[in-house]
Design a protein around this motif. Structure first.
Motif, PDB file in Angstrom:
ATOM      1  N   LEU A   3       9.497  -5.883 -42.702  1.00 23.46           N
ATOM      2  CA  LEU A   3      10.388  -6.981 -42.339  1.00 23.46           C
ATOM      3  C   LEU A   3      11.436  -7.140 -43.420  1.00 23.46           C
ATOM      4  O   LEU A   3      11.115  -7.130 -44.608  1.00 23.46           O
ATOM      5  CB  LEU A   3       9.604  -8.281 -42.166  1.00 23.46           C
ATOM      6  N   ARG A   4      12.677  -7.261 -43.002  1.00 26.46           N
ATOM      7  CA  ARG A   4      13.783  -7.406 -43.941  1.00 26.46           C
ATOM      8  C   ARG A   4      14.674  -8.549 -43.501  1.00 26.46           C
ATOM      9  O   ARG A   4      14.591  -9.020 -42.376  1.00 26.46           O
ATOM     10  CB  ARG A   4      14.595  -6.109 -43.968  1.00 26.46           C
ATOM     11  N   CYS A  32      13.171  -9.889 -40.222  1.00 28.11           N
ATOM     12  CA  CYS A  32      13.679  -9.150 -39.078  1.00 28.11           C
ATOM     13  C   CYS A  32      13.079  -7.752 -39.074  1.00 28.11           C
ATOM     14  O   CYS A  32      13.060  -7.074 -40.100  1.00 28.11           O
ATOM     15  CB  CYS A  32      15.202  -9.072 -39.168  1.00 28.11           C
ATOM     16  N   SER A  33      12.614  -7.330 -37.900  1.00 28.31           N
ATOM     17  CA  SER A  33      11.968  -6.024 -37.806  1.00 28.31           C
ATOM     18  C   SER A  33      12.864  -4.939 -37.224  1.00 28.31           C
ATOM     19  O   SER A  33      12.527  -3.764 -37.298  1.00 28.31           O
ATOM     20  CB  SER A  33      10.697  -6.131 -36.963  1.00 28.31           C
ATOM     21  N   SER A  34      14.016  -5.324 -36.619  1.00 28.72           N
ATOM     22  CA  SER A  34      14.866  -4.315 -35.998  1.00 28.72           C
ATOM     23  C   SER A  34      16.265  -4.862 -35.735  1.00 28.72           C
ATOM     24  O   SER A  34      16.482  -6.076 -35.761  1.00 28.72           O
ATOM     25  CB  SER A  34      14.252  -3.855 -34.672  1.00 28.72           C
ATOM     26  N   VAL A  35      17.182  -3.949 -35.434  1.00 32.02           N
ATOM     27  CA  VAL A  35      18.526  -4.346 -35.040  1.00 32.02           C
ATOM     28  C   VAL A  35      18.470  -5.130 -33.737  1.00 32.02           C
ATOM     29  O   VAL A  35      19.202  -6.100 -33.550  1.00 32.02           O
ATOM     30  CB  VAL A  35      19.436  -3.105 -34.904  1.00 32.02           C
ATOM     31  N   LEU A  36      17.578  -4.718 -32.850  1.00 33.40           N
ATOM     32  CA  LEU A  36      17.400  -5.424 -31.577  1.00 33.40           C
ATOM     33  C   LEU A  36      17.000  -6.882 -31.813  1.00 33.40           C
ATOM     34  O   LEU A  36      17.516  -7.790 -31.163  1.00 33.40           O
ATOM     35  CB  LEU A  36      16.345  -4.711 -30.729  1.00 33.40           C
ATOM     36  N   MET A  37      16.111  -7.113 -32.758  1.00 32.94           N
ATOM     37  CA  MET A  37      15.692  -8.480 -33.071  1.00 32.94           C
ATOM     38  C   MET A  37      16.858  -9.284 -33.642  1.00 32.94           C
ATOM     39  O   MET A  37      17.046 -10.450 -33.287  1.00 32.94           O
ATOM     40  CB  MET A  37      14.527  -8.494 -34.062  1.00 32.94           C
ATOM     41  N   ALA A  38      17.645  -8.685 -34.510  1.00 27.18           N
ATOM     42  CA  ALA A  38      18.794  -9.385 -35.089  1.00 27.18           C
ATOM     43  C   ALA A  38      19.795  -9.771 -34.001  1.00 27.18           C
ATOM     44  O   ALA A  38      20.331 -10.883 -33.997  1.00 27.18           O
ATOM     45  CB  ALA A  38      19.459  -8.516 -36.150  1.00 27.18           C
ATOM     46  N   GLU A  39      20.038  -8.867 -33.070  1.00 33.24           N
ATOM     47  CA  GLU A  39      20.971  -9.155 -31.983  1.00 33.24           C
ATOM     48  C   GLU A  39      20.434 -10.260 -31.077  1.00 33.24           C
ATOM     49  O   GLU A  39      21.174 -11.153 -30.660  1.00 33.24           O
ATOM     50  CB  GLU A  39      21.228  -7.886 -31.181  1.00 33.24           C
ATOM     51  N   ALA A  40      19.157 -10.224 -30.771  1.00 28.90           N
ATOM     52  CA  ALA A  40      18.544 -11.272 -29.943  1.00 28.90           C
ATOM     53  C   ALA A  40      18.598 -12.618 -30.655  1.00 28.90           C
ATOM     54  O   ALA A  40      18.857 -13.654 -30.032  1.00 28.90           O
ATOM     55  CB  ALA A  40      17.103 -10.901 -29.605  1.00 28.90           C
ATOM     56  N   PRO A  79      10.072  -8.130 -22.335  1.00 35.19           N
ATOM     57  CA  PRO A  79      11.200  -7.700 -23.169  1.00 35.19           C
ATOM     58  C   PRO A  79      10.976  -6.287 -23.720  1.00 35.19           C
ATOM     59  O   PRO A  79       9.841  -5.819 -23.800  1.00 35.19           O
ATOM     60  CB  PRO A  79      11.226  -8.738 -24.296  1.00 35.19           C
ATOM     61  N   PRO A  80      12.056  -5.612 -24.122  1.00 36.85           N
ATOM     62  CA  PRO A  80      11.929  -4.259 -24.648  1.00 36.85           C
ATOM     63  C   PRO A  80      11.105  -4.184 -25.941  1.00 36.85           C
ATOM     64  O   PRO A  80      10.578  -3.131 -26.275  1.00 36.85           O
ATOM     65  CB  PRO A  80      13.366  -3.809 -24.879  1.00 36.85           C
ATOM     66  N   ASP A  81      10.993  -5.284 -26.639  1.00 39.33           N
ATOM     67  CA  ASP A  81      10.163  -5.380 -27.849  1.00 39.33           C
ATOM     68  C   ASP A  81       9.595  -6.797 -27.871  1.00 39.33           C
ATOM     69  O   ASP A  81      10.342  -7.770 -27.866  1.00 39.33           O
ATOM     70  CB  ASP A  81      11.018  -5.126 -29.092  1.00 39.33           C
ATOM     71  N   TRP A  82       8.280  -6.915 -27.864  1.00 38.55           N
ATOM     72  CA  TRP A  82       7.658  -8.245 -27.780  1.00 38.55           C
ATOM     73  C   TRP A  82       7.989  -9.139 -28.956  1.00 38.55           C
ATOM     74  O   TRP A  82       7.902 -10.357 -28.862  1.00 38.55           O
ATOM     75  CB  TRP A  82       6.141  -8.116 -27.604  1.00 38.55           C
ATOM     76  N   ARG A  83       8.416  -8.566 -30.065  1.00 41.19           N
ATOM     77  CA  ARG A  83       8.769  -9.383 -31.236  1.00 41.19           C
ATOM     78  C   ARG A  83      10.051 -10.177 -31.023  1.00 41.19           C
ATOM     79  O   ARG A  83      10.345 -11.093 -31.774  1.00 41.19           O
ATOM     80  CB  ARG A  83       8.883  -8.496 -32.480  1.00 41.19           C
ATOM     81  N   ILE A  84      10.809  -9.865 -29.978  1.00 46.10           N
ATOM     82  CA  ILE A  84      12.044 -10.613 -29.696  1.00 46.10           C
ATOM     83  C   ILE A  84      11.839 -11.645 -28.588  1.00 46.10           C
ATOM     84  O   ILE A  84      12.775 -12.340 -28.217  1.00 46.10           O
ATOM     85  CB  ILE A  84      13.223  -9.679 -29.345  1.00 46.10           C
ATOM     86  N   LYS A  85      10.644 -11.757 -28.062  1.00 43.56           N
ATOM     87  CA  LYS A  85      10.367 -12.643 -26.924  1.00 43.56           C
ATOM     88  C   LYS A  85      10.826 -14.080 -27.175  1.00 43.56           C
ATOM     89  O   LYS A  85      11.431 -14.708 -26.299  1.00 43.56           O
ATOM     90  CB  LYS A  85       8.870 -12.612 -26.576  1.00 43.56           C
ATOM     91  N   HIS A  86      10.556 -14.597 -28.361  1.00 44.47           N
ATOM     92  CA  HIS A  86      10.954 -15.975 -28.674  1.00 44.47           C
ATOM     93  C   HIS A  86      12.466 -16.145 -28.532  1.00 44.47           C
ATOM     94  O   HIS A  86      12.936 -17.115 -27.940  1.00 44.47           O
ATOM     95  CB  HIS A  86      10.495 -16.342 -30.087  1.00 44.47           C
ATOM     96  N   PHE A  87      13.227 -15.195 -29.051  1.00 46.52           N
ATOM     97  CA  PHE A  87      14.692 -15.292 -28.998  1.00 46.52           C
ATOM     98  C   PHE A  87      15.216 -15.130 -27.571  1.00 46.52           C
ATOM     99  O   PHE A  87      16.104 -15.864 -27.149  1.00 46.52           O
ATOM    100  CB  PHE A  87      15.335 -14.249 -29.913  1.00 46.52           C
ATOM    101  N   THR A  88      14.665 -14.178 -26.836  1.00 44.35           N
ATOM    102  CA  THR A  88      15.140 -13.979 -25.464  1.00 44.35           C
ATOM    103  C   THR A  88      14.765 -15.153 -24.580  1.00 44.35           C
ATOM    104  O   THR A  88      15.517 -15.516 -23.679  1.00 44.35           O
ATOM    105  CB  THR A  88      14.609 -12.662 -24.869  1.00 44.35           C
TER     106      THR A  88
END
Length: 94
Positions: A3-4, A32-40, A79-88
């Protein structure tokens, strides 16, 4: 998984007022674990801010095709990554 921190940027251009109002928000996502998470996260932030500004007729833009396809789909349960579920979910609820 590492995580960064991630920098988030949101640009809001409100053409409903004259002169046109432009707001730029810089924020930091601590874990943040990914670019996808940052965008979400940026989209969730944007929808929250525009709601508080009482803006209508909003168009949200993103260059993350995977996220856009998911949010434009009828089913938001997988979602494409469950770690972004909260944001989506925050985005979809608004």
């Amino acid at each position: 998984m590492m995580l960064r921190q991630a920098g988030l940027g949101v640009l809001i251009v409100n053409t409903e007022v004259q002169p046109t109002q432009t707001v730029y928000i810089k924020a930091k996502l601590a874990a943040c674990s990914s670019v996808l998470m940052a965008e979400a996260a940026a989209l969730a932030l944007a929808v929250n801010v525009t709601q508080h500004m009482n803006l209508t007729n909003i168009t949200f833009l993103s260059d993350r095709e995977q996220l856009v396809q998911f949010l434009n789909a009828a089913d938001h349960s997988n979602p494409p990554d469950w770690r972004i579920k909260h944001f989506t979910q925050l985005f979809s609820n608004q």
